[in-house]
Each structure stands twice: as C-alpha cells, then as structure tokens.
Design a protein around this motif. Structure first.
Motif, PDB file in Angstrom:
ATOM      1  N   UNK A 143       0.799  -1.329   0.074  1.00  0.00           N
ATOM      2  CA  UNK A 143      -0.192   0.003   0.013  1.00  0.00           C
ATOM      3  C   UNK A 143       0.541   1.348  -0.048  1.00  0.00           C
ATOM      4  N   UNK A 144       1.937   1.261   0.743  1.00  0.00           N
ATOM      5  CA  UNK A 144       2.885   2.419   0.833  1.00  0.00           C
ATOM      6  C   UNK A 144       3.395   2.646  -0.568  1.00  0.00           C
ATOM      7  N   UNK A 145       3.998   1.506  -1.379  1.00  0.00           N
ATOM      8  CA  UNK A 145       4.451   1.610  -2.476  1.00  0.00           C
ATOM      9  C   UNK A 145       3.214   1.992  -3.552  1.00  0.00           C
ATOM     10  N   UNK A 146       2.212   1.689  -3.492  1.00  0.00           N
ATOM     11  CA  UNK A 146       1.080   2.164  -4.476  1.00  0.00           C
ATOM     12  C   UNK A 146       0.654   3.553  -4.024  1.00  0.00           C
ATOM     13  N   UNK A 147       0.721   4.082  -2.918  1.00  0.00           N
ATOM     14  CA  UNK A 147       0.508   5.470  -2.524  1.00  0.00           C
ATOM     15  C   UNK A 147       1.662   6.323  -3.095  1.00  0.00           C
ATOM     16  N   UNK A 148       3.026   5.793  -3.196  1.00  0.00           N
ATOM     17  CA  UNK A 148       4.022   6.505  -3.479  1.00  0.00           C
ATOM     18  C   UNK A 148       3.848   6.608  -5.125  1.00  0.00           C
ATOM     19  N   UNK A 149       3.526   5.556  -5.881  1.00  0.00           N
ATOM     20  CA  UNK A 149       3.328   5.865  -7.466  1.00  0.00           C
ATOM     21  C   UNK A 149       2.137   6.818  -7.578  1.00  0.00           C
ATOM     22  N   UNK A 150       0.930   6.665  -6.930  1.00  0.00           N
ATOM     23  CA  UNK A 150      -0.128   7.665  -7.262  1.00  0.00           C
ATOM     24  C   UNK A 150       0.349   9.163  -6.845  1.00  0.00           C
ATOM     25  N   UNK A 151       1.107   9.358  -5.796  1.00  0.00           N
ATOM     26  CA  UNK A 151       1.543  10.747  -5.415  1.00  0.00           C
ATOM     27  C   UNK A 151       2.229  11.291  -6.480  1.00  0.00           C
ATOM     28  N   UNK A 152       3.657  10.583  -6.972  1.00  0.00           N
ATOM     29  CA  UNK A 152       4.351  10.970  -8.012  1.00  0.00           C
ATOM     30  C   UNK A 152       3.463  11.042  -9.205  1.00  0.00           C
ATOM     31  N   UNK A 153       2.735  10.381  -9.703  1.00  0.00           N
ATOM     32  CA  UNK A 153       1.890  10.285 -10.814  1.00  0.00           C
ATOM     33  C   UNK A 153       1.105  11.616 -10.774  1.00  0.00           C
ATOM     34  N   UNK A 154       0.359  11.803  -9.529  1.00  0.00           N
ATOM     35  CA  UNK A 154      -0.505  13.157  -9.609  1.00  0.00           C
ATOM     36  C   UNK A 154       0.288  14.341  -9.468  1.00  0.00           C
ATOM     37  N   UNK A 155       1.485  14.410  -9.250  1.00  0.00           N
ATOM     38  CA  UNK A 155       2.136  15.624  -8.928  1.00  0.00           C
ATOM     39  C   UNK A 155       2.654  15.727 -10.796  1.00  0.00           C
ATOM     40  N   UNK A 156       3.095  14.763 -11.306  1.00  0.00           N
ATOM     41  CA  UNK A 156       3.497  14.915 -12.585  1.00  0.00           C
ATOM     42  C   UNK A 156       2.132  15.289 -13.660  1.00  0.00           C
ATOM     43  N   UNK A 157       1.053  14.772 -13.300  1.00  0.00           N
ATOM     44  CA  UNK A 157       0.114  14.914 -14.162  1.00  0.00           C
ATOM     45  C   UNK A 157      -0.458  16.656 -14.150  1.00  0.00           C
ATOM     46  N   UNK A 158      -0.221  17.184 -12.803  1.00  0.00           N
ATOM     47  CA  UNK A 158      -0.437  18.581 -12.611  1.00  0.00           C
ATOM     48  C   UNK A 158       0.607  19.200 -13.196  1.00  0.00           C
ATOM     49  N   UNK A 159       1.960  18.934 -12.916  1.00  0.00           N
ATOM     50  CA  UNK A 159       2.958  19.766 -13.777  1.00  0.00           C
ATOM     51  C   UNK A 159       2.872  19.594 -15.220  1.00  0.00           C
ATOM     52  N   UNK A 160       2.376  18.331 -15.806  1.00  0.00           N
ATOM     53  CA  UNK A 160       2.321  18.463 -17.329  1.00  0.00           C
ATOM     54  C   UNK A 160       1.213  19.249 -17.879  1.00  0.00           C
ATOM     55  N   UNK A 161       0.238  19.406 -17.208  1.00  0.00           N
ATOM     56  CA  UNK A 161      -0.767  20.091 -17.651  1.00  0.00           C
ATOM     57  C   UNK A 161      -1.082  21.576 -17.491  1.00  0.00           C
ATOM     58  N   UNK A 162      -0.300  21.942 -16.229  1.00  0.00           N
ATOM     59  CA  UNK A 162      -0.130  23.308 -15.910  1.00  0.00           C
ATOM     60  C   UNK A 162       1.143  23.711 -15.437  1.00  0.00           C
ATOM     61  N   UNK A 163       2.096  23.724 -16.634  1.00  0.00           N
ATOM     62  CA  UNK A 163       3.459  23.881 -16.508  1.00  0.00           C
ATOM     63  C   UNK A 163       3.989  25.304 -15.731  1.00  0.00           C
ATOM     64  N   UNK A 164       3.107  26.073 -15.964  1.00  0.00           N
ATOM     65  CA  UNK A 164       3.870  27.448 -15.546  1.00  0.00           C
ATOM     66  C   UNK A 164       3.011  27.945 -14.127  1.00  0.00           C
ATOM     67  N   UNK A 165       2.143  26.978 -13.623  1.00  0.00           N
ATOM     68  CA  UNK A 165       1.435  27.291 -12.498  1.00  0.00           C
ATOM     69  C   UNK A 165       2.234  26.762 -11.242  1.00  0.00           C
ATOM     70  N   UNK A 166       1.670  27.206  -9.899  1.00  0.00           N
ATOM     71  CA  UNK A 166       2.242  26.721  -8.839  1.00  0.00           C
ATOM     72  C   UNK A 166       2.433  25.221  -8.673  1.00  0.00           C
ATOM     73  N   UNK A 167       3.631  25.060  -8.217  1.00  0.00           N
ATOM     74  CA  UNK A 167       4.669  25.849  -7.681  1.00  0.00           C
ATOM     75  C   UNK A 167       5.891  25.910  -8.385  1.00  0.00           C
ATOM     76  N   UNK A 168       5.661  26.174  -9.692  1.00  0.00           N
ATOM     77  CA  UNK A 168       6.710  26.371 -10.418  1.00  0.00           C
ATOM     78  C   UNK A 168       7.821  27.437 -10.271  1.00  0.00           C
ATOM     79  N   UNK A 169       9.089  27.248 -10.498  1.00  0.00           N
ATOM     80  CA  UNK A 169      10.201  28.229 -10.061  1.00  0.00           C
ATOM     81  C   UNK A 169      11.130  27.834 -11.214  1.00  0.00           C
ATOM     82  N   UNK A 170      12.157  28.523 -11.737  1.00  0.00           N
ATOM     83  CA  UNK A 170      13.198  28.248 -12.674  1.00  0.00           C
ATOM     84  C   UNK A 170      14.289  26.876 -11.946  1.00  0.00           C
ATOM     85  N   UNK A 171      14.153  26.793 -10.609  1.00  0.00           N
ATOM     86  CA  UNK A 171      15.111  25.781 -10.065  1.00  0.00           C
ATOM     87  C   UNK A 171      14.112  24.393  -9.691  1.00  0.00           C
TER      88      UNK A 171
END
Length: 238
Positions: A143-171
């Motif tokens: 379960x911990x591993x599954x939640x880890x996969x879900x967390x990373x996937x959810x983060x990446x989907x947000x970053x892919x769909x809204x690349x300029x939005x929070x919490x974007x920074x040059x670093x």
C-alpha cells in the motif's frame, strides 16, 4: 531487487531464474552505486558519471523485475516495480524539461504522459487488490508503494497540464530530480533490506529506507530553497 520466493519448478522457473540472477546482481550494485551521486558535487563530472551508472543499473534491474512480475504475479512486485520505474523515469526526464514555461520543447511528451498514466493505473489496481484481500506480502508495504506511485503520478500530471502554475520556479527541476532519484534509490534499498536485513522487524525492514530517504529529500530541498532565497536577497534575481 524484489523479495521473491526461491522455490518452484517448471518452465516458468527455467525462464525466471536467469532474470532473478540478473536482477539481484544489478540490484546489489545499484544500492552501492546510488550513493555516488549523493556524495559528489552536483553538476560535476563525477556526479554525472555516477548518476549514469546508477540509471543503467536501475534500468536493467527494473527490466528484470517486470519480466519476473509477468512470469510470477505478485502485488508487492507490481507496486515496487511501478513506483521505482516512475520515479527513476521521471527523475531523469525532468533534466530535459527544465523550463517548460519558456521552451515548448520542454513540455511533457506522449511518452511522459503514457508512463505516468500507467503508474497511476497500477497504483489504483494494487490498492484494489489489497482491499479485496488479494495482496502478496505485507499489505502495508504494498500500500505504501502504491500510494508512492499515485503521489508521483498525480504531481507529474499537474506539472504536465499546468507547467507555468504553482509551484513552478526556474529551479523546480532540481528539486524534482533530487526527490525522484532519491525515491528510486530508496525503492531498491528497501528491497535489499527486506531480503538481506532480516534481523529487522517487518514491515520496517522494508519501510525504513523510504522514511529515511524521503526525510532527506524534504530537508535537502528545503535547504536548497532557503539558500536560493538568501542568494536572491543578496544579489537580486538572476
């Protein structure tokens, strides 16, 4: 490395055994080599060389893990393979997607979307199997591993769909690379510990690397952010 049953006979074992040997040998090497990038100066030639060696070893052991999972299905195998694969893949890919805010070529590609949705689906599948009582190995670890996969996937989907939005920074790419590669190293160290550090109680023999490395990632990222802010305060934005 994956925690596996070493008994069994038949055609599947004839195919399974060579991949098991490859998986264990590259996994043990990856555990050691993975400390190289952590102990060398970021951006240095040594850091890049150690990092490339770690990626090659991890890619090899994960390829073996997926074959073994197909030959002998196991929810723990599946969750660990998905989490380690996504964190490694995404942690490397982000190095080529540093500035999606100003460079369209740095936006997520179809391969990025496919890998992320794949890991998301596997995470949901593993949690469903656990809920139905069909989990192999300690359910809390899967379960911990599954939640880890879900967390990373959810983060990446947000970053892919809204690349300029929070919490974007040059670093931001630096922090993503750090957190994701540390997560990949934690995954292989977790499997190593579960197989060989058997004097530790379950499930902590498999969970302690995740707790340690995620704590390191939070502290390290916070330190980098504070240093960047202090530098900007002294010299102004770059």
């Amino acid at each position: 490395m994956l925690q596996i049953e070493r008994s069994g006979h038949g055609p599947d074992m004839t195919l399974f055994q060579p991949f098991l040997v490859l998986h264990i040998s590259t996994g043990m090497a990856a555990v050691l080599v993975g400390f190289g990038p952590l102990l060398t100066a970021k951006g240095s030639r040594a850091h890049r060389l150690w990092g490339r060696a770690f990626v090659v070893l991890m890619t090899t052991l994960l390829a073996g893990a997926w074959v073994m999972t197909a030959l002998r299905f196991n929810t723990y195998f599946l969750a660990l393979s998905a989490t380690a694969s996504l964190t490694l893949f995404s942690g490397v890919r982000v190095l080529g997607r540093k500035r999606p805010d100003v460079r369209p070529q740095d936006r997520a590609r179809p391969l990025d979307w496919a890998a992320t949705f794949g890991a998301l689906g596997i995470g949901v599948w593993v949690l469903a199997l656990i809920a139905m009582g069909r989990s192999d190995g300690p359910p809390v670890v899967s379960a911990a591993l599954a939640y880890g996969a879900l967390s990373v996937a959810a983060w990446d989907l947000w970053r892919f769909s809204r690349p300029r939005d929070w919490p974007f920074s040059p670093d931001l790419w630096r922090y993503e690379h750090l957190v994701k590669v540390l997560s990949a190293h934690a995954a292989v160290l977790s499997a190593f510990s579960g197989n060989f550090l058997t004097f530790l109680p379950q499930p902590w023999s498999q969970l302690w690397p995740t707790v340690l490395f995620q704590s390191m990632a939070v502290i390290w990222t916070a330190t980098l952010i504070l240093r960047r802010r202090a530098r900007i305060t002294r010299t102004g934005p770059a």
